[in-house]
Design an enzyme around this catalytic site. Structure first.
Site, PDB file in Angstrom:
ATOM      1  N   GLY A   8       0.818  -1.193   0.000  1.00 51.52           N
ATOM      2  CA  GLY A   8       0.000   0.000   0.000  1.00 51.52           C
ATOM      3  C   GLY A   8       0.857   1.251   0.000  1.00 51.52           C
ATOM      4  O   GLY A   8       2.072   1.196  -0.222  1.00 51.52           O
ATOM      5  N   ASN A   9       0.245   2.390   0.287  1.00 52.36           N
ATOM      6  CA  ASN A   9       0.975   3.656   0.252  1.00 52.36           C
ATOM      7  C   ASN A   9       1.959   3.806   1.403  1.00 52.36           C
ATOM      8  O   ASN A   9       3.019   4.412   1.244  1.00 52.36           O
ATOM      9  CB  ASN A   9      -0.019   4.826   0.275  1.00 52.36           C
ATOM     10  CG  ASN A   9      -0.797   4.916  -1.026  1.00 52.36           C
ATOM     11  OD1 ASN A   9      -0.217   4.869  -2.098  1.00 52.36           O
ATOM     12  ND2 ASN A   9      -2.105   5.021  -0.928  1.00 52.36           N
ATOM     13  N   ARG A  11       2.176   1.038   4.132  1.00 47.62           N
ATOM     14  CA  ARG A  11       2.516  -0.263   4.706  1.00 47.62           C
ATOM     15  C   ARG A  11       2.490  -1.339   3.640  1.00 47.62           C
ATOM     16  O   ARG A  11       1.774  -1.230   2.649  1.00 47.62           O
ATOM     17  CB  ARG A  11       1.550  -0.654   5.819  1.00 47.62           C
ATOM     18  CG  ARG A  11       1.567   0.216   7.045  1.00 47.62           C
ATOM     19  CD  ARG A  11       0.810  -0.465   8.186  1.00 47.62           C
ATOM     20  NE  ARG A  11      -0.460  -1.032   7.744  1.00 47.62           N
ATOM     21  CZ  ARG A  11      -1.112  -2.003   8.368  1.00 47.62           C
ATOM     22  NH1 ARG A  11      -0.595  -2.536   9.462  1.00 47.62           N
ATOM     23  NH2 ARG A  11      -2.271  -2.445   7.918  1.00 47.62           N
ATOM     24  N   LYS A  13       1.907  -5.517   3.358  1.00 49.09           N
ATOM     25  CA  LYS A  13       1.521  -6.761   4.025  1.00 49.09           C
ATOM     26  C   LYS A  13       2.083  -7.932   3.226  1.00 49.09           C
ATOM     27  O   LYS A  13       2.174  -7.866   1.996  1.00 49.09           O
ATOM     28  CB  LYS A  13      -0.002  -6.850   4.130  1.00 49.09           C
ATOM     29  CG  LYS A  13      -0.598  -5.842   5.099  1.00 49.09           C
ATOM     30  CD  LYS A  13      -2.097  -5.980   5.218  1.00 49.09           C
ATOM     31  CE  LYS A  13      -2.795  -5.452   3.978  1.00 49.09           C
ATOM     32  NZ  LYS A  13      -4.268  -5.446   4.140  1.00 49.09           N
ATOM     33  N   ILE A  97      -5.832  -2.916  -8.026  1.00 46.43           N
ATOM     34  CA  ILE A  97      -5.364  -4.295  -7.957  1.00 46.43           C
ATOM     35  C   ILE A  97      -5.884  -4.994  -6.707  1.00 46.43           C
ATOM     36  O   ILE A  97      -6.161  -6.205  -6.730  1.00 46.43           O
ATOM     37  CB  ILE A  97      -3.818  -4.359  -8.013  1.00 46.43           C
ATOM     38  CG1 ILE A  97      -3.325  -5.806  -8.065  1.00 46.43           C
ATOM     39  CG2 ILE A  97      -3.200  -3.600  -6.863  1.00 46.43           C
ATOM     40  CD1 ILE A  97      -3.825  -6.604  -9.263  1.00 46.43           C
ATOM     41  N   ASP A  98      -6.059  -4.262  -5.599  1.00 46.42           N
ATOM     42  CA  ASP A  98      -6.592  -4.878  -4.382  1.00 46.42           C
ATOM     43  C   ASP A  98      -8.032  -5.332  -4.592  1.00 46.42           C
ATOM     44  O   ASP A  98      -8.429  -6.417  -4.136  1.00 46.42           O
ATOM     45  CB  ASP A  98      -6.490  -3.926  -3.196  1.00 46.42           C
ATOM     46  CG  ASP A  98      -7.010  -2.530  -3.494  1.00 46.42           C
ATOM     47  OD1 ASP A  98      -7.258  -2.205  -4.667  1.00 46.42           O
ATOM     48  OD2 ASP A  98      -7.159  -1.748  -2.532  1.00 46.42           O
ATOM     49  N   ASP A 119     -14.691  -3.916   1.244  1.00 45.97           N
ATOM     50  CA  ASP A 119     -13.356  -3.704   1.790  1.00 45.97           C
ATOM     51  C   ASP A 119     -13.378  -2.392   2.564  1.00 45.97           C
ATOM     52  O   ASP A 119     -13.391  -1.307   1.978  1.00 45.97           O
ATOM     53  CB  ASP A 119     -12.315  -3.651   0.671  1.00 45.97           C
ATOM     54  CG  ASP A 119     -10.885  -3.633   1.205  1.00 45.97           C
ATOM     55  OD1 ASP A 119     -10.701  -3.322   2.394  1.00 45.97           O
ATOM     56  OD2 ASP A 119      -9.964  -3.930   0.420  1.00 45.97           O
ATOM     57  N   THR A 122      -8.938   2.350   4.327  1.00 47.09           N
ATOM     58  CA  THR A 122      -8.765   3.799   4.181  1.00 47.09           C
ATOM     59  C   THR A 122      -9.905   4.378   3.365  1.00 47.09           C
ATOM     60  O   THR A 122     -10.463   5.430   3.680  1.00 47.09           O
ATOM     61  CB  THR A 122      -7.416   4.119   3.515  1.00 47.09           C
ATOM     62  OG1 THR A 122      -6.374   3.524   4.289  1.00 47.09           O
ATOM     63  CG2 THR A 122      -7.199   5.612   3.432  1.00 47.09           C
TER      64      THR A 122
END
Length: 244
Positions: A8-9, A11, A13, A97-98, A119, A122
Site C-alpha cells: 500500500g501507500n 505499509r 503486508k 489491484i486490491d 473492503d 482507508t
C-alpha cells in the site's frame, strides 16, 4: 516457497505460501523494506508475487533484490479476465489491484455464488460478483476516518473524541453524532448495494467483509456476513498457480 506481497501507500503486508498453504499475513512500514531486511527475513524464498497500489520505489527494491538473488519475480496487474473472473470495468486496468484480487479470492472461496465484497479500509469499496464470475461494478466511498475528519475539517464548532464506541445509534453529543453518522452512512451504503443486487436481477448469497474496519462493520450489519482478513492474499494465492 513463494512470498506474496500486498503493498500500500505506507505499509506492506506479506505472507508466505508453501505447498499450497499461506501463512498469516504480517505488516511492515514501507521504509523498512530494504534489501537487507529482505535477505534477513526471507531466506529460502524461490518466487515473489507482488501487488502494489502505487508505491513504485518499494517494488523497485523488491525486484532488484529478486534479480540479485536469482529469485523469480512477478507483479500482478488488473486484467479483463483471469481465473474465470471477468472485470466489469470499461477499462480493466483502472480497477484497483486490491479490488481485482479480492474478486478473484471471493470467486475461489465461493464459486458459483453471487457475492458482495466490502473492503472497509482507508477507503470503503463495494463490489458485486455473480455466480458466473462476472464483476458487475461497485462503489468507492470515503473510509470511516476520512468521513469523520472531513466533517471536522469543514466545521469550526464541532469536535469529536477519537475514542468513541462504534455505533449507529443517534448521538447525544457532537462527538457521537460525527462518529455514529460515519458508521451509519457506511452501513446505509451496504444496504443500498444489497438492493442494487436485487435490481440487477440477482439473489445475493454471500457477503464478504475485509479491511481494517471489517470486524466492526461486520458486527454492525444485521445481514449474515463473513469476515475474511486475508482476502487479497487468497486472490494472490489463486493467481500463483498461473503466474509462477
Amino acid at each position: 516457497m513463494i512470498l506474496l506481497f500486498d503493498i500500500g501507500n505506507t505499509r506492506a503486508k506479506y505472507c508466505t505460501m508453501d505447498e499450497g498453504k499461506i501463512s498469516c499475513p504480517e505488516a511492515i512500514i514501507n521504509q523498512q523494506l530494504t534489501s537487507h531486511y529482505l535477505s534477513e527475513c526471507f531466506a529460502g524464498i524461490t518466487s515473489v508475487i507482488i501487488a502494489s497500489v502505487s508505491n513504485e520505489d518499494i517494488t523497485h527494491v523488491i525486484r532488484a533484490w529478486c534479480k540479485s538473488n536469482n529469485i523469480r519475480y512477478r507483479r500482478v496487474l488488473s486484467e479483463k479476465k483471469k481465473n474465470n473472473v471477468t472485470s466489469g470495468y470499461k477499462e480493466p486496468k483502472q480497477l484497483g489491484i486490491d479490488r481485482w484480487l479480492a474478486l478473484i479470492g471471493a470467486a475461489e472461496i465461493y464459486p458459483n455464488k453471487n457475492v458482495l465484497i466490502i473492503d472497509a479500509g482507508t477507503a470503503t469499496t463495494i463490489d458485486f460478483i455473480t455466480n458466473e464470475g462476472r464483476h458487475q461494478g461497485g462503489w468507492i466511498l470515503a473510509g470511516i476516518k476520512t468521513l469523520i475528519s472531513s466533517v471536522l475539517a469543514e466545521t469550526t464548532k464541532v469536535e469529536a473524541n477519537s475514542m468513541e464506541e462504534e455505533s449507529v445509534k443517534f448521538g447525544i453529543t457532537s462527538s457521537e453524532n460525527v462518529h455514529n453518522a460515519a458508521w451509519a452512512s457506511t452501513i446505509g451504503a451496504v444496504h443500498i448495494a444489497i438492493s442494487q443486487v436485487k435490481i440487477l436481477g440477482y439473489e445475493l448469497e454471500e457477503i464478504i467483509i475485509t479491511g481494517g474496519n471489517g470486524k466492526v462493520l461486520s458486527s454492525l450489519l444485521s445481514q449474515h456476513n463473513r469476515v475474511i482478513e486475508d482476502l487479497v492474499f487468497r486472490g494472490l494465492q489463486a493467481l500463483s498457480l498461473i503466474h509462477i
